[in-house]
Scaffold this motif. Structure first.
Motif, PDB file in Angstrom:
ATOM      1  N   LEU A 283      64.623  26.747  81.316  1.00 13.47           N
ATOM      2  CA  LEU A 283      65.628  26.161  82.012  1.00 13.47           C
ATOM      3  C   LEU A 283      65.062  24.772  82.531  1.00 13.47           C
ATOM      4  O   LEU A 283      65.970  24.311  83.243  1.00 13.47           O
ATOM      5  CB  LEU A 283      65.948  27.135  83.108  1.00 13.47           C
ATOM      6  CG  LEU A 283      66.426  28.613  82.726  1.00 13.47           C
ATOM      7  CD1 LEU A 283      66.954  29.375  83.995  1.00 13.47           C
ATOM      8  CD2 LEU A 283      67.822  28.427  81.812  1.00 13.47           C
ATOM      9  N   GLU A 284      64.201  24.247  82.133  1.00 15.51           N
ATOM     10  CA  GLU A 284      63.633  23.035  82.681  1.00 15.51           C
ATOM     11  C   GLU A 284      64.815  21.883  82.571  1.00 15.51           C
ATOM     12  O   GLU A 284      65.034  21.319  83.651  1.00 15.51           O
ATOM     13  CB  GLU A 284      62.577  22.414  82.112  1.00 15.51           C
ATOM     14  CG  GLU A 284      62.089  21.238  82.513  1.00 15.51           C
ATOM     15  CD  GLU A 284      61.141  21.388  84.004  1.00 15.51           C
ATOM     16  OE1 GLU A 284      60.904  20.487  84.499  1.00 15.51           O
ATOM     17  OE2 GLU A 284      60.873  22.451  84.396  1.00 15.51           O
ATOM     18  N   HIS A 285      65.593  21.936  81.497  1.00 18.83           N
ATOM     19  CA  HIS A 285      66.415  20.896  81.447  1.00 18.83           C
ATOM     20  C   HIS A 285      68.020  21.597  81.075  1.00 18.83           C
ATOM     21  O   HIS A 285      68.721  20.969  80.518  1.00 18.83           O
ATOM     22  CB  HIS A 285      66.467  20.054  80.470  1.00 18.83           C
ATOM     23  CG  HIS A 285      65.011  19.333  80.565  1.00 18.83           C
ATOM     24  ND1 HIS A 285      64.832  18.074  81.595  1.00 18.83           N
ATOM     25  CD2 HIS A 285      63.793  19.424  79.919  1.00 18.83           C
ATOM     26  CE1 HIS A 285      63.536  17.751  81.697  1.00 18.83           C
ATOM     27  NE2 HIS A 285      62.859  18.542  80.688  1.00 18.83           N
ATOM     28  N   ALA A 286      68.192  22.751  81.762  1.00 19.17           N
ATOM     29  CA  ALA A 286      69.401  23.615  81.446  1.00 19.17           C
ATOM     30  C   ALA A 286      70.525  23.185  82.388  1.00 19.17           C
ATOM     31  O   ALA A 286      70.513  22.439  83.506  1.00 19.17           O
ATOM     32  CB  ALA A 286      69.178  24.896  81.646  1.00 19.17           C
ATOM     33  N   SER A 287      71.547  23.342  81.819  1.00 22.22           N
ATOM     34  CA  SER A 287      72.968  23.309  82.545  1.00 22.22           C
ATOM     35  C   SER A 287      73.387  24.794  82.888  1.00 22.22           C
ATOM     36  O   SER A 287      73.023  25.804  82.268  1.00 22.22           O
ATOM     37  CB  SER A 287      74.157  22.872  81.681  1.00 22.22           C
ATOM     38  OG  SER A 287      75.459  22.976  82.214  1.00 22.22           O
ATOM     39  N   ILE A 288      74.235  24.809  83.808  1.00 25.25           N
ATOM     40  CA  ILE A 288      74.789  26.185  84.511  1.00 25.25           C
ATOM     41  C   ILE A 288      75.626  26.767  83.334  1.00 25.25           C
ATOM     42  O   ILE A 288      75.839  27.944  83.113  1.00 25.25           O
ATOM     43  CB  ILE A 288      75.739  26.047  85.807  1.00 25.25           C
ATOM     44  CG1 ILE A 288      75.876  27.430  86.339  1.00 25.25           C
ATOM     45  CG2 ILE A 288      76.932  25.303  85.192  1.00 25.25           C
ATOM     46  CD1 ILE A 288      76.171  27.292  87.709  1.00 25.25           C
ATOM     47  N   ILE A 289      76.193  25.689  82.382  1.00 27.56           N
ATOM     48  CA  ILE A 289      76.882  26.502  81.145  1.00 27.56           C
ATOM     49  C   ILE A 289      76.061  27.302  80.193  1.00 27.56           C
ATOM     50  O   ILE A 289      76.332  28.447  79.943  1.00 27.56           O
ATOM     51  CB  ILE A 289      77.320  25.366  80.461  1.00 27.56           C
ATOM     52  CG1 ILE A 289      78.518  24.400  80.958  1.00 27.56           C
ATOM     53  CG2 ILE A 289      77.772  25.959  79.117  1.00 27.56           C
ATOM     54  CD1 ILE A 289      79.145  23.359  80.500  1.00 27.56           C
ATOM     55  N   THR A 290      74.644  26.831  80.203  1.00 32.26           N
ATOM     56  CA  THR A 290      73.505  27.580  79.362  1.00 32.26           C
ATOM     57  C   THR A 290      73.000  29.156  80.181  1.00 32.26           C
ATOM     58  O   THR A 290      72.398  29.829  79.339  1.00 32.26           O
ATOM     59  CB  THR A 290      72.607  26.895  78.554  1.00 32.26           C
ATOM     60  OG1 THR A 290      72.059  26.048  79.981  1.00 32.26           O
ATOM     61  CG2 THR A 290      73.440  25.872  77.919  1.00 32.26           C
ATOM     62  N   ALA A 291      73.182  28.711  81.721  1.00 33.65           N
ATOM     63  CA  ALA A 291      72.314  29.457  82.418  1.00 33.65           C
ATOM     64  C   ALA A 291      73.078  30.870  82.540  1.00 33.65           C
ATOM     65  O   ALA A 291      72.678  31.996  82.758  1.00 33.65           O
ATOM     66  CB  ALA A 291      71.785  29.081  83.513  1.00 33.65           C
ATOM     67  N   LEU A 292      74.438  30.791  82.565  1.00 34.76           N
ATOM     68  CA  LEU A 292      75.274  31.742  83.267  1.00 34.76           C
ATOM     69  C   LEU A 292      75.434  32.767  82.078  1.00 34.76           C
ATOM     70  O   LEU A 292      75.621  32.569  81.183  1.00 34.76           O
ATOM     71  CB  LEU A 292      76.746  31.431  83.586  1.00 34.76           C
ATOM     72  CG  LEU A 292      76.915  30.414  84.723  1.00 34.76           C
ATOM     73  CD1 LEU A 292      78.291  30.428  84.858  1.00 34.76           C
ATOM     74  CD2 LEU A 292      76.342  31.216  86.052  1.00 34.76           C
ATOM     75  N   GLY A 293      74.857  34.153  82.617  1.00 35.52           N
ATOM     76  CA  GLY A 293      74.993  35.349  81.667  1.00 35.52           C
ATOM     77  C   GLY A 293      73.693  35.448  80.650  1.00 35.52           C
ATOM     78  O   GLY A 293      73.811  36.338  79.977  1.00 35.52           O
ATOM     79  N   ARG A 294      72.823  34.476  80.850  1.00 34.96           N
ATOM     80  CA  ARG A 294      71.657  34.131  80.130  1.00 34.96           C
ATOM     81  C   ARG A 294      70.751  35.334  80.446  1.00 34.96           C
ATOM     82  O   ARG A 294      69.938  35.857  79.488  1.00 34.96           O
ATOM     83  CB  ARG A 294      71.022  33.015  80.157  1.00 34.96           C
ATOM     84  CG  ARG A 294      70.103  32.771  79.094  1.00 34.96           C
ATOM     85  CD  ARG A 294      69.671  31.352  78.757  1.00 34.96           C
ATOM     86  NE  ARG A 294      68.606  30.950  78.064  1.00 34.96           N
ATOM     87  CZ  ARG A 294      68.246  29.734  77.822  1.00 34.96           C
ATOM     88  NH1 ARG A 294      68.669  28.720  78.316  1.00 34.96           N
ATOM     89  NH2 ARG A 294      67.074  29.479  76.907  1.00 34.96           N
ATOM     90  N   TYR A 295      70.523  35.753  81.854  1.00 39.95           N
ATOM     91  CA  TYR A 295      69.440  36.389  82.168  1.00 39.95           C
ATOM     92  C   TYR A 295      70.188  37.888  83.175  1.00 39.95           C
ATOM     93  O   TYR A 295      69.878  37.764  84.195  1.00 39.95           O
ATOM     94  CB  TYR A 295      68.307  35.762  82.998  1.00 39.95           C
ATOM     95  CG  TYR A 295      67.851  34.649  82.205  1.00 39.95           C
ATOM     96  CD1 TYR A 295      66.951  34.989  81.316  1.00 39.95           C
ATOM     97  CD2 TYR A 295      68.277  33.312  82.543  1.00 39.95           C
ATOM     98  CE1 TYR A 295      66.489  33.874  80.649  1.00 39.95           C
ATOM     99  CE2 TYR A 295      67.441  32.442  81.636  1.00 39.95           C
ATOM    100  CZ  TYR A 295      66.576  32.578  80.867  1.00 39.95           C
ATOM    101  OH  TYR A 295      65.942  31.338  80.232  1.00 39.95           O
ATOM    102  N   PRO A 296      70.876  38.601  82.220  1.00 38.81           N
ATOM    103  CA  PRO A 296      71.575  39.469  83.334  1.00 38.81           C
ATOM    104  C   PRO A 296      70.662  40.324  83.891  1.00 38.81           C
ATOM    105  O   PRO A 296      69.552  41.019  83.487  1.00 38.81           O
ATOM    106  CB  PRO A 296      72.313  40.318  82.264  1.00 38.81           C
ATOM    107  CG  PRO A 296      71.970  40.055  80.780  1.00 38.81           C
ATOM    108  CD  PRO A 296      71.201  38.622  81.007  1.00 38.81           C
ATOM    109  N   GLY A 297      70.948  40.882  85.177  1.00 40.76           N
ATOM    110  CA  GLY A 297      70.114  41.730  85.843  1.00 40.76           C
ATOM    111  C   GLY A 297      68.548  40.982  86.435  1.00 40.76           C
ATOM    112  O   GLY A 297      67.948  41.673  87.099  1.00 40.76           O
ATOM    113  N   LEU A 298      68.586  39.689  86.110  1.00 40.30           N
ATOM    114  CA  LEU A 298      67.311  39.046  86.712  1.00 40.30           C
ATOM    115  C   LEU A 298      67.303  39.078  88.203  1.00 40.30           C
ATOM    116  O   LEU A 298      68.291  38.928  88.894  1.00 40.30           O
ATOM    117  CB  LEU A 298      67.444  37.454  86.181  1.00 40.30           C
ATOM    118  CG  LEU A 298      66.229  36.638  86.567  1.00 40.30           C
ATOM    119  CD1 LEU A 298      65.038  37.172  85.804  1.00 40.30           C
ATOM    120  CD2 LEU A 298      66.566  35.129  86.203  1.00 40.30           C
TER     121      LEU A 298
END
Length: 436
Positions: A283-298
């Motif tokens: 996630l060093e250069h991620a957007s919230i678009i790519t982060a949402l739902g990417r790690y469910p239960g984190l």
């Protein structure tokens, strides 16, 4: 010679065509643009905050396609989260009526760890996946432009994309206004009245700008008619626990850790587990678009070594999270309209932890109530708080936006600000975190 912006019906038509074609528009990497680099001989520290360093005028782009509207972009001197001089960019669309007396500073919810996703990049024509958010927000600017306001859109996260580093969002916003009102290219001046407007990530900037303005930028504060924000981040230590385990929003946990660590120059990696290091790197250069739902239960506990299961056992975390708790910031001196959703279960967040309670899926309603009550109790009796108990974070934005525009229009018209101080339900404690 600066050309006058096109009439807004032309922009509306252009936006309709642009969004119809958006799905077929290939993503392109953000350009390497020398405009973003300060290359003068004098050190940045020699310039006052808000000083304009470069100016350009270009077509306002949406998803890489030019519209008939012109935007003025300014490189200006500001201050980063650590109090150091920095350069940043803001974008200005001039009033279609030529009115120089009223302006809206719109703080985007672009929520990204990649500088390429900043609003100014999208406006200049770059196309990135994370940049789709500021592209989409172009539609939210139309009401302000149609009302004849000038519109200013700062890159609130700075040029290193320090996501969630609230104080920096505030200084970049305030210095953007200083730059916009000192540049001959914008048509505005030191007498232009401003309203602050932002939701979610944009609320981080709006709230911090309103709070810091009396001390950091009294010259800006005297011209503010008010601030309106929705989906508000108040005490990130609470949000960390609230979204932990969420199937959708838990990805903002590592995003915020990366952004705040970057902004304040701290290193959280020694505390991270092997899996945590993997996530932080991803996630060093991620957007919230790519982060949402990417790690469910984190959860925090999955990101750190077992001995750091309690976040407050990590000293750099405690220091940083207290710096971004707006409950410890000064009280704004101008009227405020604050809105917050409270049906987070609609977006998969069902947490009801003691001392935190419910929220809109990512933001904690009890924290926002507490902040509004705190403002009322510390001298600002022009606060209106609205809670959308049937709406989540996304739905809350749709309800807040038209109300916010109407509320600002009344402030520009000089009408008395409404207040429900004394009638806002109790909220959570916003006291600073203590080391474990």
């Amino acid at each position: 010679m600066i050309r006058k912006p096109a009439r807004l019906p032309a922009l509306a038509a252009a936006l309709a065509l642009v969004f119809a074609a958006a799905a077929a528009t290939p993503a392109a990497a953000a350009s390497s643009d020398s405009f973003y680099s300060y290359d003068g001989g004098a050190p940045l520290s020699s310039f006052a905050p808000g000083t304009v360093l470069k100016t350009r005028t270009l077509a306002y782009h949406v998803v890489g396609l030019a519209t008939p509207v012109q935007a003025v972009q300014l490189l200006y001197r500001t201050t980063d989260a650590q109090g150091r001089p920095a350069a940043n960019v803001t974008s200005v669309v001039r009033s279609i009526t030529g009115d120089r007396t009223k302006a809206v500073s719109y703080q985007s919810a672009y929520d990204s760890l990649d500088p390429a996703d900043a609003p100014s990049r999208a406006i200049a024509g770059d196309v990135t996946l994370g940049g789709l958010l500021p592209n989409g927000e172009s539609l939210l600017l139309l009401p302000s432009l149609l009302l004849g306001y000038n519109v200013v859109v700062p890159d609130t996260e700075g040029q290193t994309a320090d996501f969630a580093a609230g104080p920096e969002y505030g200084t970049t916003t305030l210095d953007s206004i200083r730059a916009a009102t000192s540049s001959a290219a914008t048509g505005m001046d030191g007498g232009t009245k401003f309203g602050l407007l932002g939701y979610s990530g944009g609320a981080i900037a709006t709230g911090w700008a309103a709070a810091l303005a009396p001390g950091y930028a009294p010259d800006v504060n005297k011209n503010l008619v008010g601030f309106t924000e929705g989906g508000v981040l108040v005490d990130p230590a609470h949000n960390l626990k609230y979204v932990g385990g969420s199937p959708v929003w838990s990805g903002v946990i590592p995003m915020a850790l990366v952004g705040v660590a970057r902004g304040f120059g701290i290193d959280l990696r020694p505390y991270a587990s092997e899996y945590g290091l993997k996530v932080l790197d991803e996630l060093e250069h991620a957007s919230i678009i790519t982060a949402l739902g990417r790690y469910p239960g984190l959860t925090w506990q999955k990101l750190v070594k077992p001995e750091y299961a309690n976040p407050n056992s990590v000293p750099p975390f405690v220091a940083a999270v207290n710096k971004v708790n707006i409950g410890s910031a000064p009280t704004p001196s101008v009227p405020g309209f604050i809105a917050q959703g409270n049906a987070g279960f609609l977006e998969g967040t069902t947490s009801t932890l003691p001392g935190i309670g419910t929220g809109d899926g990512v933001m904690v309603a009890g924290d926002v109530r507490a902040l509004a009550r705190q403002y009322c109790a510390t001298g600002n009796d022009t606060i209106k708080y609205v809670q959308y108990d049937a709406l989540s974070h996304v739905g809350g934005a749709a309800a807040w936006a038209p109300a916010a525009i109407g509320w600002l229009a009344d402030r520009f018209a000089g009408k008395p600000a409404p207040s429900n101080c004394g009638h806002i339900p109790a909220g959570n404690s916003l006291a600073p975190e203590k080391p474990a």
